[in-house]
Design a protein around this motif. Structure first.
Motif, mmCIF file in Angstrom:
data_model
loop_
_atom_site.group_PDB
_atom_site.id
_atom_site.type_symbol
_atom_site.label_atom_id
_atom_site.label_comp_id
_atom_site.label_asym_id
_atom_site.label_seq_id
_atom_site.Cartn_x
_atom_site.Cartn_y
_atom_site.Cartn_z
ATOM 1 N N VAL A 140 -20.612 35.868 14.952
ATOM 2 C CA VAL A 140 -20.209 36.405 16.254
ATOM 3 C C VAL A 140 -18.844 35.857 16.652
ATOM 4 O O VAL A 140 -17.961 36.591 17.119
ATOM 5 C CB VAL A 140 -21.263 36.073 17.334
ATOM 6 N N MET A 141 -18.655 34.550 16.468
ATOM 7 C CA MET A 141 -17.403 33.915 16.877
ATOM 8 C C MET A 141 -16.211 34.422 16.048
ATOM 9 O O MET A 141 -15.140 34.683 16.588
ATOM 10 C CB MET A 141 -17.504 32.395 16.749
ATOM 11 N N THR A 142 -16.396 34.554 14.731
ATOM 12 C CA THR A 142 -15.284 35.013 13.887
ATOM 13 C C THR A 142 -14.968 36.488 14.143
ATOM 14 O O THR A 142 -13.804 36.894 14.049
ATOM 15 C CB THR A 142 -15.585 34.794 12.395
ATOM 16 N N ASN A 143 -15.986 37.269 14.487
ATOM 17 C CA ASN A 143 -15.736 38.676 14.829
ATOM 18 C C ASN A 143 -14.835 38.794 16.050
ATOM 19 O O ASN A 143 -13.983 39.687 16.131
ATOM 20 C CB ASN A 143 -17.057 39.406 15.092
ATOM 21 N N LEU A 144 -15.018 37.875 16.998
ATOM 22 C CA LEU A 144 -14.169 37.863 18.192
ATOM 23 C C LEU A 144 -12.706 37.614 17.841
ATOM 24 O O LEU A 144 -11.797 38.080 18.538
ATOM 25 C CB LEU A 144 -14.638 36.780 19.170
ATOM 26 N N LEU A 145 -12.501 36.881 16.753
ATOM 27 C CA LEU A 145 -11.136 36.568 16.322
ATOM 28 C C LEU A 145 -10.577 37.642 15.385
ATOM 29 O O LEU A 145 -9.463 37.510 14.887
ATOM 30 C CB LEU A 145 -11.115 35.210 15.609
ATOM 31 N N GLY A 146 -11.368 38.686 15.152
ATOM 32 C CA GLY A 146 -10.941 39.742 14.242
ATOM 33 C C GLY A 146 -10.896 39.275 12.805
ATOM 34 O O GLY A 146 -10.113 39.776 11.991
ATOM 35 N N SER A 147 -11.743 38.300 12.483
ATOM 36 C CA SER A 147 -11.748 37.726 11.139
ATOM 37 C C SER A 147 -13.152 37.767 10.553
ATOM 38 O O SER A 147 -14.053 38.413 11.100
ATOM 39 C CB SER A 147 -11.226 36.280 11.202
ATOM 40 N N LYS A 151 -13.102 33.780 5.727
ATOM 41 C CA LYS A 151 -11.682 33.501 5.950
ATOM 42 C C LYS A 151 -11.453 32.424 7.011
ATOM 43 O O LYS A 151 -10.302 32.117 7.343
ATOM 44 C CB LYS A 151 -10.966 34.785 6.359
ATOM 45 N N LEU A 152 -12.544 31.855 7.538
ATOM 46 C CA LEU A 152 -12.418 30.910 8.650
ATOM 47 C C LEU A 152 -11.664 29.637 8.253
ATOM 48 O O LEU A 152 -10.835 29.144 9.015
ATOM 49 C CB LEU A 152 -13.800 30.553 9.194
ATOM 50 N N ASP A 153 -11.940 29.113 7.073
ATOM 51 C CA ASP A 153 -11.253 27.896 6.622
ATOM 52 C C ASP A 153 -9.735 28.093 6.581
ATOM 53 O O ASP A 153 -8.971 27.244 7.047
ATOM 54 C CB ASP A 153 -11.751 27.480 5.240
ATOM 55 N N LYS A 154 -9.323 29.213 6.008
ATOM 56 C CA LYS A 154 -7.896 29.501 5.900
ATOM 57 C C LYS A 154 -7.262 29.640 7.277
ATOM 58 O O LYS A 154 -6.145 29.165 7.517
ATOM 59 C CB LYS A 154 -7.686 30.782 5.088
ATOM 60 N N LEU A 155 -7.982 30.261 8.195
ATOM 61 C CA LEU A 155 -7.486 30.465 9.559
ATOM 62 C C LEU A 155 -7.354 29.143 10.304
ATOM 63 O O LEU A 155 -6.392 28.925 11.037
ATOM 64 C CB LEU A 155 -8.432 31.405 10.312
ATOM 65 N N MET A 167 -22.553 25.673 22.931
ATOM 66 C CA MET A 167 -23.057 26.133 21.641
ATOM 67 C C MET A 167 -23.975 27.335 21.797
ATOM 68 O O MET A 167 -24.473 27.882 20.824
ATOM 69 C CB MET A 167 -23.807 25.009 20.923
ATOM 70 N N CYS A 168 -24.207 27.756 23.042
ATOM 71 C CA CYS A 168 -24.952 28.995 23.283
ATOM 72 C C CYS A 168 -24.038 30.154 22.896
ATOM 73 O O CYS A 168 -22.882 30.211 23.325
ATOM 74 C CB CYS A 168 -25.357 29.097 24.747
ATOM 75 N N THR A 169 -24.532 31.061 22.086
ATOM 76 C CA THR A 169 -23.696 32.153 21.592
ATOM 77 C C THR A 169 -23.056 32.944 22.724
ATOM 78 O O THR A 169 -21.862 33.259 22.691
ATOM 79 C CB THR A 169 -24.534 33.100 20.699
ATOM 80 N N VAL A 170 -23.824 33.248 23.767
ATOM 81 C CA VAL A 170 -23.321 34.050 24.887
ATOM 82 C C VAL A 170 -22.207 33.316 25.627
ATOM 83 O O VAL A 170 -21.135 33.874 25.886
ATOM 84 C CB VAL A 170 -24.462 34.412 25.863
ATOM 85 N N PHE A 171 -22.443 32.040 25.962
ATOM 86 C CA PHE A 171 -21.446 31.277 26.706
ATOM 87 C C PHE A 171 -20.219 30.953 25.846
ATOM 88 O O PHE A 171 -19.086 30.953 26.339
ATOM 89 C CB PHE A 171 -22.059 29.999 27.267
ATOM 90 N N ALA A 172 -20.442 30.641 24.568
ATOM 91 C CA ALA A 172 -19.320 30.357 23.675
ATOM 92 C C ALA A 172 -18.446 31.594 23.505
ATOM 93 O O ALA A 172 -17.208 31.503 23.447
ATOM 94 C CB ALA A 172 -19.835 29.877 22.326
ATOM 95 N N ILE A 189 -8.476 28.250 17.903
ATOM 96 C CA ILE A 189 -9.848 28.597 18.303
ATOM 97 C C ILE A 189 -10.776 28.476 17.097
ATOM 98 O O ILE A 189 -11.897 27.963 17.207
ATOM 99 C CB ILE A 189 -9.901 30.016 18.903
ATOM 100 N N ALA A 190 -10.315 28.943 15.927
ATOM 101 C CA ALA A 190 -11.114 28.815 14.697
ATOM 102 C C ALA A 190 -11.411 27.350 14.413
ATOM 103 O O ALA A 190 -12.546 26.984 14.064
ATOM 104 C CB ALA A 190 -10.377 29.447 13.523
#
Length: 265
Positions: A140-147, A151-155, A167-172, A189-190
């Motif tokens: 969910v978090m990486t989708n928000l970043l368009g990634s 690819k998260l490590d590279k970002l 750490m709640c998905t909705v609040f994060a 952010i990544a």
């Protein structure tokens, strides 16, 4: 008494995101990871078929199928179902018999496991009530970043992490949207996402007695930066298996093999 047995066992770990399979005959012969999709049973059947096909063996040569994971109750063709805790312990210990502590972060739950010198589970803590710090959270978090997770490590590499307090998905998710709106970089952010998951992992490790050597398993363990971040926080090295996703399936296969070779059933 151990018999001289020439057949195979299969371990299936039907997770919420991916279904993992291992073909075993005293050593790991083949392994596979496929999407679980809408049906853990169908994904598990497909995993078994692919393992048998890829190994060029007959179905009759597979004498035991052991199922574990989120969808194990639906796998009615398995000879036995066993908990994820037991299978992850067995799999990690098979690969490295020095392992005494396991941190596992999967698609939908996370767990910490303490082992004795024989690889038996002596304590564990499991979070299966929310997606905090799991693969689903990361997706969910990486989708928000368009990634993408891969690819998260590279970002995140080399970036100063933004603070993500929830750490709640909705609040994060809300936090990240606000950070982006305020001009924070996707890279920072990544890095903040990885930092928050590492903090969660350390908190879980603190729920049990941590003894060296520590193994990190599950799909999330593929993140090199996350592993380094956790190591820095706990001041201990972490063992990473060659394929972190298939540890539970490997443990299930080892258990099936032991049933055949030790008890002969």
């Amino acid at each position: 008494m151990i018999r001289n047995f020439s057949g195979y066992s299969i371990g299936i770990d039907a997770g919420s995101v991916a279904t993992k399979g291992v073909l075993f005959n005293g050593k790991l012969v083949k392994e596979i990871v496929i999407p679980t999709g809408w049906s853990p049973k169908k994904a598990s059947e497909e995993a078994c078929k692919l393992l048998i096909k890829d190994a060029n063996i007959k179905r009759e040569e597979v004498k035991k199928i052991i199922a574990t994971g989120y969808g194990r109750v639906s796998i009615d063709f398995a000879d036995k179902t066993i908990t994820e805790i037991t299978c992850h312990a067995k799999g990690a210990y098979f690969l490295n018999n020095k392992v005494r502590t396991i941190l596992d972060i999967g698609g939908q739950d996370s767990k910490t496991i303490s082992l004795d010198e024989k690889g038996n589970v002596c304590d564990f803590f499991m979070n299966d009530k929310c997606a905090a710090g799991t693969g689903r959270f990361l997706q969910v978090m990486t989708n928000l970043l368009g990634s993408e997770i891969s690819k998260l490590d590279k970002l995140a590499e080399g970036a100063e992490p933004e603070k993500i307090s929830s750490m709640c998905t909705v609040f994060a998710e809300s936090e990240i949207v606000s950070l982006l709106a305020n001009g924070a970089s996707k890279e920072s952010i990544a890095a903040g996402i990885i930092e928050s998951i590492a903090n969660r992992a350390v908190s879980m490790l603190n729920k049990i007695r941590v003894v060296d050597e520590i193994a990190f398993t599950g799909g999330v363990a593929k993140s090199r930066i996350l592993t380094k971040c956790i190591e820095k926080k706990i001041r201990k090295p972490i063992y990473i298996a060659p394929n972190t996703q298939t540890i539970g399936a490997l443990g299930a296969a080892v258990i099936g093999w032991e049933m055949l070779n030790i008890r002969g059933n």
